[in-house]
Design a protein around this motif. Structure first.
Motif, PDB file in Angstrom:
ATOM      1  N   LYS A  82     -22.306 -35.062  21.313  1.00 18.41           N
ATOM      2  CA  LYS A  82     -23.191 -35.637  22.328  1.00 18.41           C
ATOM      3  C   LYS A  82     -22.625 -36.912  22.947  1.00 18.41           C
ATOM      4  CE  LYS A  82     -26.211 -32.485  21.380  1.00 18.41           C
ATOM      5  NZ  LYS A  82     -26.481 -31.369  22.330  1.00 18.41           N
ATOM      6  N   ASN A  83     -21.474 -37.371  22.433  1.00 24.02           N
ATOM      7  CA  ASN A  83     -20.846 -38.607  22.901  1.00 24.02           C
ATOM      8  C   ASN A  83     -21.795 -39.805  22.734  1.00 24.02           C
ATOM      9  OD1 ASN A  83     -18.667 -40.097  23.907  1.00 24.02           O
ATOM     10  ND2 ASN A  83     -19.375 -39.933  26.026  1.00 24.02           N
ATOM     11  N   ILE A  84     -22.432 -39.864  21.567  1.00 29.40           N
ATOM     12  CA  ILE A  84     -23.353 -40.946  21.213  1.00 29.40           C
ATOM     13  C   ILE A  84     -22.879 -41.577  19.908  1.00 29.40           C
ATOM     14  CG2 ILE A  84     -25.730 -41.522  20.570  1.00 29.40           C
ATOM     15  CD1 ILE A  84     -26.662 -39.110  22.186  1.00 29.40           C
ATOM     16  N   ALA A  85     -22.883 -42.899  19.841  1.00 32.37           N
ATOM     17  CA  ALA A  85     -22.619 -43.605  18.581  1.00 32.37           C
ATOM     18  C   ALA A  85     -23.927 -43.725  17.808  1.00 32.37           C
ATOM     19  CB  ALA A  85     -22.028 -44.980  18.847  1.00 32.37           C
ATOM     20  N   ALA A  86     -23.833 -43.790  16.479  1.00 34.04           N
ATOM     21  CA  ALA A  86     -25.042 -43.798  15.659  1.00 34.04           C
ATOM     22  C   ALA A  86     -24.917 -44.777  14.500  1.00 34.04           C
ATOM     23  CB  ALA A  86     -25.324 -42.399  15.121  1.00 34.04           C
ATOM     24  N   VAL A  87     -25.906 -45.643  14.367  1.00 32.72           N
ATOM     25  CA  VAL A  87     -26.074 -46.433  13.150  1.00 32.72           C
ATOM     26  C   VAL A  87     -26.699 -45.506  12.103  1.00 32.72           C
ATOM     27  CG1 VAL A  87     -27.372 -48.313  12.078  1.00 32.72           C
ATOM     28  CG2 VAL A  87     -26.281 -48.658  14.311  1.00 32.72           C
ATOM     29  N   ILE A  88     -26.083 -45.413  10.935  1.00 34.86           N
ATOM     30  CA  ILE A  88     -26.544 -44.485   9.905  1.00 34.86           C
ATOM     31  C   ILE A  88     -26.709 -45.222   8.587  1.00 34.86           C
ATOM     32  CG2 ILE A  88     -24.175 -43.765   9.331  1.00 34.86           C
ATOM     33  CD1 ILE A  88     -25.342 -40.911   8.880  1.00 34.86           C
ATOM     34  N   PHE A  89     -27.746 -44.870   7.835  1.00 33.97           N
ATOM     35  CA  PHE A  89     -28.008 -45.574   6.581  1.00 33.97           C
ATOM     36  C   PHE A  89     -28.771 -44.677   5.604  1.00 33.97           C
ATOM     37  CE2 PHE A  89     -30.909 -47.038   9.980  1.00 33.97           C
ATOM     38  CZ  PHE A  89     -32.053 -46.336   9.607  1.00 33.97           C
ATOM     39  N   PRO A  90     -28.625 -44.945   4.299  1.00 42.47           N
ATOM     40  CA  PRO A  90     -29.500 -44.348   3.289  1.00 42.47           C
ATOM     41  C   PRO A  90     -30.711 -45.266   3.104  1.00 42.47           C
ATOM     42  CG  PRO A  90     -27.777 -45.596   2.211  1.00 42.47           C
ATOM     43  CD  PRO A  90     -27.559 -45.756   3.705  1.00 42.47           C
ATOM     44  N   VAL A  91     -31.630 -44.873   2.243  1.00 41.43           N
ATOM     45  CA  VAL A  91     -32.765 -45.727   1.869  1.00 41.43           C
ATOM     46  C   VAL A  91     -32.818 -45.804   0.348  1.00 41.43           C
ATOM     47  CG1 VAL A  91     -35.254 -46.107   1.967  1.00 41.43           C
ATOM     48  CG2 VAL A  91     -34.066 -45.121   3.940  1.00 41.43           C
ATOM     49  N   ASP A  92     -32.689 -47.006  -0.184  1.00 42.36           N
ATOM     50  CA  ASP A  92     -32.765 -47.234  -1.621  1.00 42.36           C
ATOM     51  C   ASP A  92     -34.214 -47.570  -1.974  1.00 42.36           C
ATOM     52  OD1 ASP A  92     -32.656 -48.086  -4.232  1.00 42.36           O
ATOM     53  OD2 ASP A  92     -31.143 -49.648  -3.906  1.00 42.36           O
ATOM     54  N   ALA A  93     -34.939 -46.598  -2.516  1.00 40.90           N
ATOM     55  CA  ALA A  93     -36.331 -46.806  -2.924  1.00 40.90           C
ATOM     56  C   ALA A  93     -36.545 -46.219  -4.310  1.00 40.90           C
ATOM     57  CB  ALA A  93     -37.281 -46.184  -1.907  1.00 40.90           C
ATOM     58  N   GLU A  94     -35.593 -46.437  -5.183  1.00 40.05           N
ATOM     59  CA  GLU A  94     -35.630 -45.826  -6.506  1.00 40.05           C
ATOM     60  C   GLU A  94     -36.868 -46.248  -7.302  1.00 40.05           C
ATOM     61  OE1 GLU A  94     -31.031 -45.039  -7.783  1.00 40.05           O
ATOM     62  OE2 GLU A  94     -31.745 -47.100  -7.947  1.00 40.05           O
ATOM     63  N   ARG A  95     -37.202 -47.532  -7.254  1.00 36.86           N
ATOM     64  CA  ARG A  95     -38.297 -48.041  -8.078  1.00 36.86           C
ATOM     65  C   ARG A  95     -39.624 -47.400  -7.705  1.00 36.86           C
ATOM     66  NH1 ARG A  95     -42.214 -51.675  -6.969  1.00 36.86           N
ATOM     67  NH2 ARG A  95     -43.129 -52.893  -8.669  1.00 36.86           N
ATOM     68  N   GLU A  96     -39.897 -47.287  -6.410  1.00 44.63           N
ATOM     69  CA  GLU A  96     -41.208 -46.843  -5.965  1.00 44.63           C
ATOM     70  C   GLU A  96     -41.331 -45.315  -5.935  1.00 44.63           C
ATOM     71  OE1 GLU A  96     -45.091 -48.167  -4.799  1.00 44.63           O
ATOM     72  OE2 GLU A  96     -43.353 -49.151  -5.686  1.00 44.63           O
ATOM     73  N   THR A  97     -40.267 -44.626  -5.556  1.00 42.89           N
ATOM     74  CA  THR A  97     -40.345 -43.173  -5.391  1.00 42.89           C
ATOM     75  C   THR A  97     -39.866 -42.403  -6.616  1.00 42.89           C
ATOM     76  OG1 THR A  97     -38.107 -42.928  -4.490  1.00 42.89           O
ATOM     77  CG2 THR A  97     -39.878 -43.452  -2.921  1.00 42.89           C
TER      78      THR A  97
END
Length: 294
Positions: free
Chosen positions: A64-79
């Motif tokens: 798509k010729n788009i740049a993307a900010v990408i991340f995981p989510v660290d929610a080990e304690r709550e989930t």
């Protein structure tokens, strides 16, 4: 791995400031995670029935010729779900830095250990941003427990991106999967913006039911921006469209919330709403480019 390099932004048509990294195998070994992902796909009516891998995400954005900010989510304690390790995610993403801008995530409940990890990620890997999800992580953004982590992010010149408003996480599941919406009122991020005036803060998503609070914080605090991910633009409330077109035109950022909402869907609907022609390029690319310093 060497420090992260940034994509050539001159060549892309847009910067998606909000995409999610999933496990590299596209699934997760933890009990309950498949049910959670299936519910998310149903809630967002997403065509992606299985979480894409980071390379699959990169291939999509490259096409798509788009740049993307990408991340995981660290929610080990709550989930109770094991996090996608930041270092593993960075290693996988390092082969796709022509389109990906990796952010990371640290549960603020990890205290000094989390602060140490943040310092290492910034100094040794060149990480430029950190994702927080107060509802999934079970904390108020202005809880002083999180301040040592914010201090490291601030000292390193990185960005703090906070989920705000209602979430699809747990929606329709018994008890909402234990997720408490109250944590993600954007007014709690106002304290963080006041206490760390040099920290760049992104309030993610139209902040239903606290849209006016988010607009107020972003208007009042020079270091606060808003990303427009997680909703189709056709559902944007009129007051949000009004602020995009006026006093917050330099602080609004395109975000999709991939994979639950695709850029194709978001961009198609954005083209149909009443945004001034001279402001569209700011939202799609220029504002994010300035904030990211690229």
């Amino acid at each position: 791995m060497p420090k992260l390099k940034l994509p050539n932004i001159d060549d892309v048509v847009a910067i998606d400031i909000h995409t999610h990294a999933e496990e590299p195998c596209g699934c997760h070994a933890d009990d309950g995670y498949d049910d959670f992902q299936a519910q998310m796909a149903e809630y967002f009516k997403s065509p992606n029935k299985h979480p894409p891998t980071v390379p699959e995400t990169a291939a999509y954005y490259r096409s798509k010729n788009i740049a993307a900010v990408i991340f995981p989510v660290d929610a080990e304690r709550e989930t109770g779900f094991r996090r996608y390790n930041n270092y593993e995610m960075l290693e996988v993403a390092s082969d796709h830095l022509d389109v990906l801008i990796p952010f990371v995530s640290i549960d603020p409940h990890k205290g000094k250990l989390g602060a140490r990890e943040a310092r290492k990620l910034i100094e040794e890997y060149g990480v430029r941003g950190f994702k927080f999800h107060p509802t999934m992580q079970g904390f108020y953004a202005n809880d002083r427990m999180a301040y040592p982590l914010y201090e490291e992010i601030n000292n390193g010149g990185a960005i703090a991106l906070f989920h705000t408003g209602q979430t699809g996480v747990g929606s329709g599941m018994p008890g909402g999967m234990g997720m408490r919406l109250k944590y993600s009122n954007p007014m709690y991020m106002d304290d963080v913006a006041a206490d760390f005036p040099d920290l760049k803060i992104i309030l993610a998503h139209p902040s239903f039911p606290w849209q006016e609070e988010a607009l107020s914080v972003a208007t009042h605090k020079p270091n606060v921006y808003i990303d427009l991910s997680g909703w189709s633009p056709k559902y944007f409330p009129p007051i949000l469209v009004r602020y995009i077109n006026s006093i917050l035109q330099d602080k609004m950022l395109f975000g999709s919330d991939w994979p639950v909402i695709t850029p194709d869907r978001w961009l198609s609907d954005f083209a149909k709403i009443d945004i001034r022609d001279e402001i569209r390029p700011k939202v799609l690319k220029a504002n994010a480019r300035k904030m990211l310093g690229i």
